[in-house]
Design an enzyme around this catalytic site. Structure first.
Site, PDB file in Angstrom:
ATOM      1  N   ASP A  57     -11.983  -9.389   4.591  1.00 32.10           N
ATOM      2  CA  ASP A  57     -13.249  -9.431   3.840  1.00 32.10           C
ATOM      3  C   ASP A  57     -13.754 -10.869   3.764  1.00 32.10           C
ATOM      4  O   ASP A  57     -14.939 -11.143   3.926  1.00 32.10           O
ATOM      5  CB  ASP A  57     -13.065  -8.902   2.402  1.00 32.10           C
ATOM      6  CG  ASP A  57     -13.404  -7.421   2.281  1.00 32.10           C
ATOM      7  OD1 ASP A  57     -13.135  -6.671   3.241  1.00 32.10           O
ATOM      8  OD2 ASP A  57     -13.942  -7.018   1.227  1.00 32.10           O
TER       9      ASP A  57
ATOM     10  N   ASP B  24      -2.304 -18.544   0.919  1.00 36.22           N
ATOM     11  CA  ASP B  24      -3.294 -19.255   0.097  1.00 36.22           C
ATOM     12  C   ASP B  24      -4.000 -20.334   0.913  1.00 36.22           C
ATOM     13  O   ASP B  24      -5.226 -20.478   0.866  1.00 36.22           O
ATOM     14  CB  ASP B  24      -2.657 -19.825  -1.188  1.00 36.22           C
ATOM     15  CG  ASP B  24      -1.345 -20.563  -0.947  1.00 36.22           C
ATOM     16  OD1 ASP B  24      -0.843 -20.553   0.198  1.00 36.22           O
ATOM     17  OD2 ASP B  24      -0.811 -21.155  -1.907  1.00 36.22           O
TER      18      ASP B  24
ATOM     19  N   ASP C  91      -6.018  -7.316   4.423  1.00 35.34           N
ATOM     20  CA  ASP C  91      -7.164  -6.702   3.745  1.00 35.34           C
ATOM     21  C   ASP C  91      -8.032  -7.784   3.114  1.00 35.34           C
ATOM     22  O   ASP C  91      -9.249  -7.824   3.302  1.00 35.34           O
ATOM     23  CB  ASP C  91      -6.661  -5.727   2.670  1.00 35.34           C
ATOM     24  CG  ASP C  91      -7.808  -5.085   1.913  1.00 35.34           C
ATOM     25  OD1 ASP C  91      -8.764  -4.637   2.583  1.00 35.34           O
ATOM     26  OD2 ASP C  91      -7.765  -5.043   0.675  1.00 35.34           O
TER      27      ASP C  91
ATOM     28  N   LYS D  70       3.768 -15.489   2.939  1.00 40.20           N
ATOM     29  CA  LYS D  70       4.005 -16.228   1.690  1.00 40.20           C
ATOM     30  C   LYS D  70       5.510 -16.467   1.621  1.00 40.20           C
ATOM     31  O   LYS D  70       6.200 -16.047   0.690  1.00 40.20           O
ATOM     32  CB  LYS D  70       3.485 -15.404   0.500  1.00 40.20           C
ATOM     33  CG  LYS D  70       3.466 -16.137  -0.824  1.00 40.20           C
ATOM     34  CD  LYS D  70       2.406 -17.228  -0.922  1.00 40.20           C
ATOM     35  CE  LYS D  70       2.540 -17.986  -2.226  1.00 40.20           C
ATOM     36  NZ  LYS D  70       1.646 -19.170  -2.286  1.00 40.20           N
TER      37      LYS D  70
ATOM     38  N   TYR E  33       0.815  -1.217   0.000  1.00 41.15           N
ATOM     39  CA  TYR E  33       0.000   0.000   0.000  1.00 41.15           C
ATOM     40  C   TYR E  33       0.847   1.266   0.000  1.00 41.15           C
ATOM     41  O   TYR E  33       0.380   2.315  -0.420  1.00 41.15           O
ATOM     42  CB  TYR E  33      -0.900   0.040   1.238  1.00 41.15           C
ATOM     43  CG  TYR E  33      -2.159  -0.772   1.128  1.00 41.15           C
ATOM     44  CD1 TYR E  33      -2.113  -2.150   0.943  1.00 41.15           C
ATOM     45  CD2 TYR E  33      -3.404  -0.157   1.234  1.00 41.15           C
ATOM     46  CE1 TYR E  33      -3.281  -2.894   0.869  1.00 41.15           C
ATOM     47  CE2 TYR E  33      -4.567  -0.892   1.158  1.00 41.15           C
ATOM     48  CZ  TYR E  33      -4.497  -2.261   0.978  1.00 41.15           C
ATOM     49  OH  TYR E  33      -5.655  -2.980   0.908  1.00 41.15           O
TER      50      TYR E  33
HETATM   51  C1  IPM Z   1     -10.253  -1.528   4.135  1.00 36.71           C
HETATM   52  C2  IPM Z   1     -10.501  -0.967   2.763  1.00 36.71           C
HETATM   53  C3  IPM Z   1      -9.339  -0.045   2.381  1.00 36.71           C
HETATM   54  C4  IPM Z   1      -8.081  -0.876   2.405  1.00 36.71           C
HETATM   55  C5  IPM Z   1      -9.493   0.663   1.020  1.00 36.71           C
HETATM   56  C6  IPM Z   1     -10.778   1.448   0.953  1.00 36.71           C
HETATM   57  C7  IPM Z   1      -8.314   1.539   0.715  1.00 36.71           C
HETATM   58  O1  IPM Z   1     -10.682  -1.981   1.835  1.00 36.71           O
HETATM   59  O2  IPM Z   1     -10.183  -0.755   5.100  1.00 36.71           O
HETATM   60  O3  IPM Z   1     -10.137  -2.739   4.266  1.00 36.71           O
HETATM   61  O4  IPM Z   1      -7.766  -1.563   1.428  1.00 36.71           O
HETATM   62  O5  IPM Z   1      -7.395  -0.857   3.428  1.00 36.71           O
HETATM   63 MN    MN Z   2     -10.660  -3.991   2.697  1.00 37.84          MN
END
Ligand code: IPM
Ligand code: MN
Length: 356
Positions: free
Chosen positions: A249, A221, A245, A189, A141
């Site tokens: 999710d 993975d 990240d 990894k 990032y």
């Molecule tokens: C999160 C989001 C952010 C990230 C984006 C919006 C930049 O997906 O907070 O997980 O990737 O960190």
């Molecule tokens: Mn995210």
């Protein structure tokens, strides 16, 4: 307790869910006799519109002076075509870096009533309760160079970490594990990436300082697969920025919806920032149907981590659980024979529980 909280609603449903968190905190401060003051500032797309920058200086200054920061979400189609330095996401990355918020804690806990909301089998998610500790200010990032060549035919992003950056997040992982079931899974990894090899070495070194914590290493993975086939094996997962990240999710599926996942972003000593793990959801923005619970649960994390108000934090968490147990849910969730409510109704249910 007297605290000044900076609100950064941002874009899309960020605005709606921040209003919910504020209402809940106001009810809570009345009940427990605290005095919380709120100050709102722009970040993301709205800040580009109002100030020509996704992260205006006055926003950063206000956050640095605050006792804690609550952030809604940033981004939306309106700003998608802007050059990368003006994209709303830059505001979010910028505030994380400015406040040195290197540790992002994302607790993932299923609510019994929501087991059916997940596409995963009930017997798979039953009993899962884990914490993702994501490094937040390094890695892909922020690595430089990150650019497209002049002829447009090649691109580069850079994954770089220093030993110090890895050590402090790994410490956070061990410390978090100590407060829970004492199992730390480090995700990397290391069979491919140099950064992961150093990461693994540091986790091994550090494990000597935390002999009471059981450590295991899992490749990213395999971790992605295990998260949805056998999630209850995990207690604390510590991992670098991008892996964290993606995995967070994925892990949100265990809770039934990304709309349930709160997060805390912490610095070594400075102010903490609390935000839901979901985004600005432009498709439902302004409709008043967003799930405010991830934001409300993020406010609970603020009370716990920034203000050491454990009882008050628990009160919010209990309220959320009680409301869901009664069968109330927003449109992103399913409860058999449940009662579908909108953002304002869900907020009021939580507020009323706290007041009762
Ligand atoms: C999160 C989001 C952010 C990230 C984006 C919006 C930049 O997906 O907070 O997980 O990737 O960190
Ligand atoms: Mn995210």
């Amino acid at each position: 307790m007297q605290k000044n909280i900076v609100l950064l609603p941002g874009d899309g449903i960020g605005v709606e869910v921040i209003a919910s968190a504020k209402a809940v905190l106001s009810a809570l401060s009345e009940r427990y006799n605290h005095s919380f003051t709120f100050e709102s500032h722009d970040i993301g797309g709205i800040a580009v519109d109002n100030h020509g920058s996704p992260l205006p200086t006055q926003t950063v200054d206000a956050c640095k002076k605050a006792d804690a920061v609550l952030l809604g979400a940033v981004g939306g189609p309106k700003w998608d075509q802007l050059p990368s330095h003006l994209r709303p996401e830059r505001g979010l990355l910028g505030i994380r870096k400015s406040l040195d918020l290197f540790a992002n804690l994302r607790p993932v806990k299923g609510f019994a009533k929501l087991l059916h909301s997940s596409p995963l089998k009930e017997e798979v998610i039953n009993g899962s309760d884990l914490l993702i500790v994501r490094e937040l200010t390094g890695g892909l990032y922020f690595g430089r160079p990150s650019e497209r060549s002049e002829d447009g035919k090649s691109v580069i992003d850079t994954l770089s970490y220093t030993r110090d950056e890895i050590e402090r997040i790994v410490d956070k992982g061990f410390q978090s594990a100590r407060l829970r079931r004492k199992i730390l899974t480090s995700v990397d990894k290391a069979n491919v990436l140099e950064s992961s090899k150093l990461w693994r070495e540091i986790v091994e070194e550090k494990s000597n300082e935390y002999p009471d914590v059981t450590v295991n290493h899992v490749l990213v993975d395999a971790a992605a697969m295990k998260l949805i086939t056998n999630p209850s094996q995990f207690d604390v997962i510590v991992t670098e920025n991008m892996f964290g990240d993606i995995l967070s999710d994925e892990a949100s599926v265990l809770t039934g919806s990304l709309g349930m996942l709160p997060s805390a972003s912490l610095a070594e000593n400075g102010v903490g920032l609390y935000e839901p793990a979901h985004g600005s959801a432009p498709d439902i923005a302004g409709l008043g149907i967003a799930n405010p619970l991830a934001m409300i649960l993020s406010a609970a994390l603020m009370l716990r981590h920034s203000f050491q108000l454990e009882e008050e934090a628990k009160m919010i968490e209990t309220a959320v659980e009680a409301v869901i147990d009664e069968g109330y849910h927003t449109a992103d969730l399913q409860i058999t024979n449940g009662k579908k409510v909108n953002t304002a109704e869900m907020t009021k249910l939580v507020v009323d529980f706290i007041k009762s």
